[in-house]
Design an enzyme around this catalytic site. Structure first.
Site, short mmCIF file in Angstrom:
data_model
loop_
_atom_site.label_atom_id
_atom_site.label_comp_id
_atom_site.label_asym_id
_atom_site.label_seq_id
_atom_site.Cartn_x
_atom_site.Cartn_y
_atom_site.Cartn_z
N LYS A 221 -4.85 -17.41 -17.63
CA LYS A 221 -3.80 -16.43 -17.30
C LYS A 221 -4.43 -15.04 -17.34
O LYS A 221 -4.85 -14.58 -18.40
CB LYS A 221 -2.65 -16.55 -18.32
CG LYS A 221 -1.52 -15.55 -18.10
CD LYS A 221 -0.32 -15.92 -18.98
CE LYS A 221 0.68 -14.79 -19.16
NZ LYS A 221 1.38 -14.40 -17.95
N SER B 105 9.55 -17.93 -22.52
CA SER B 105 8.42 -17.47 -23.33
C SER B 105 8.93 -16.48 -24.36
O SER B 105 9.64 -15.53 -24.01
CB SER B 105 7.38 -16.73 -22.47
OG SER B 105 7.01 -17.50 -21.38
N ARG C 275 2.82 -24.44 -11.89
CA ARG C 275 2.61 -23.00 -12.03
C ARG C 275 1.57 -22.56 -11.01
O ARG C 275 0.38 -22.56 -11.28
CB ARG C 275 2.15 -22.66 -13.44
CG ARG C 275 1.88 -21.17 -13.69
CD ARG C 275 1.48 -20.95 -15.16
NE ARG C 275 1.17 -19.57 -15.44
CZ ARG C 275 -0.05 -19.02 -15.23
NH1 ARG C 275 -1.04 -19.74 -14.75
NH2 ARG C 275 -0.25 -17.75 -15.52
C1 LIG Z 1 5.53 -23.55 -21.73
C2 LIG Z 1 5.17 -22.19 -21.29
N1 LIG Z 1 5.12 -21.20 -22.19
C3 LIG Z 1 4.78 -19.95 -21.80
C4 LIG Z 1 4.50 -19.69 -20.46
C5 LIG Z 1 4.16 -18.30 -20.01
O1 LIG Z 1 5.18 -17.74 -19.21
P1 LIG Z 1 5.07 -16.21 -18.73
O2 LIG Z 1 4.93 -15.38 -19.95
O3 LIG Z 1 6.21 -15.88 -17.84
O4 LIG Z 1 3.72 -16.16 -17.91
P2 LIG Z 1 3.37 -16.92 -16.54
O5 LIG Z 1 3.12 -18.36 -16.87
O6 LIG Z 1 4.52 -16.78 -15.61
O7 LIG Z 1 2.14 -16.25 -16.05
C6 LIG Z 1 4.56 -20.76 -19.56
N2 LIG Z 1 4.31 -20.60 -18.26
N3 LIG Z 1 4.91 -21.99 -19.99
C1 LIG Z 2 0.47 -19.73 -18.86
C2 LIG Z 2 -0.01 -19.19 -20.13
N1 LIG Z 2 0.82 -18.43 -20.91
C3 LIG Z 2 0.25 -18.01 -22.03
S1 LIG Z 2 -1.35 -18.53 -22.15
C4 LIG Z 2 -1.26 -19.37 -20.67
C5 LIG Z 2 -2.39 -20.11 -20.08
C6 LIG Z 2 -2.73 -21.39 -20.83
O1 LIG Z 2 -3.82 -22.03 -20.23
P1 LIG Z 2 -4.96 -22.76 -21.08
O2 LIG Z 2 -4.34 -23.94 -21.70
O3 LIG Z 2 -6.00 -23.14 -20.07
O4 LIG Z 2 -5.49 -21.76 -22.08
#
Ligand SMILES: Cc1ncc(COP(=O)(O)OP(=O)(O)O)c(N)n1
Ligand SMILES: Cc1ncsc1CCOP(=O)(O)O
Ligand SMILES: [Mg+2]
Length: 211
Positions: A140, A111, A39
């Protein structure tokens, strides 16, 4: 997909560590992660060429240990490098159209935090759902308000049987609550990527996630 794959699902891009991401990933693999998501996102992330280069480097680490490699958001990159799957959110291309572009063996994660979103993911034949944020997160920028493990409990209560991973603010202190709520695994960034010893952190998290 085998839902055991989701047990300890590590996510990372170069913005999530001050160390060499490949080294962090190698340690996380040694500690027992079961899946990895690349990511590369946000203001501190890499440019297109550098992104692909890092993706290929991290893919090689995963391949050498048979860890599935999922790409976040970027379906074209996933296909180009031969990743094992993609993860897409509610603001991304719909899963139904993503699925049409991908070979059948590729994993598609979606998601979803409301019942409506989860039912749509089921209808679109997603392989798993990522639900969150469970707790407050600093990884995020545009994260929504936390919904807590109750968010997973509710999806289960309303009959969602698709594999679910909790995400957002997950640490050693709350892994058990996520699993007890009905998750098949925990998905996390900073608890491993910013740990002093990512291998030991992954080992402890894996132990806690295991039922
Ligand atoms: C395993 C997993 N779950 C949720 C997310 C979040 O995806 P999204 O809402 O598209 O946000 P971004 O990661 O793209 O900022 C994820 N990446 N992985
Ligand atoms: C990608 C993403 N989507 C929802 S929360 C998140 C960030 C999770 O990162 P952390 O485990 O450091 O809280
Ligand atoms: Mg996304």
């Amino acid at each position: 997909m085998n839902k055991e794959t989701l047990l300890l699902y590590f996510i990372m891009g170069s913005q999530d560590t001050d160390k060499d991401p490949a080294e962090v990933l190698k340690q996380a693999v040694a500690g027992g992660i079961t899946c990895f998501q690349f990511r590369e996102k946000g203001p501190a992330s890499k440019t297109v060429e550098q992104k692909e280069e890092l993706a290929r480097e991290l893919l090689a680490v995963c391949r050498s240990h048979s860890i599935p490699f999922i790409v976040n958001d970027d379906v074209d990159l996933a296909v180009q490098i031969g990743a094992d799957g993609v993860h897409i959110g509610q603001g991304d291309e719909p899963a139904s159209s993503v699925k049409k572009k991908l070979p059948a063996h590729m994993i598609v994660g979606v998601s979803a935090k409301t019942l409506k979103e989860a039912e749509k993911a089921v209808q679109d034949e997603a392989d798993y759902i990522g639900t969150g944020p469970m707790y407050a997160t600093t990884s995020k920028d545009d994260a929504d308000e936390p919904i807590g493990p109750e968010g997973i409990q509710d999806l289960r209560k309303f009959g969602i049987t698709l594999p679910i991973v909790g995400i957002g603010g997950i640490t050693e202190k709350n892994v058990k609550s996520i699993m007890r709520a009905g998750a098949d695994g925990v998905s996390l960034i900073s608890a491993i990527s910013r740990a002093i010893d990512p291998k030991e952190a992954a080992q402890r998290l894996r132990q806690l996630a295991q039922k």
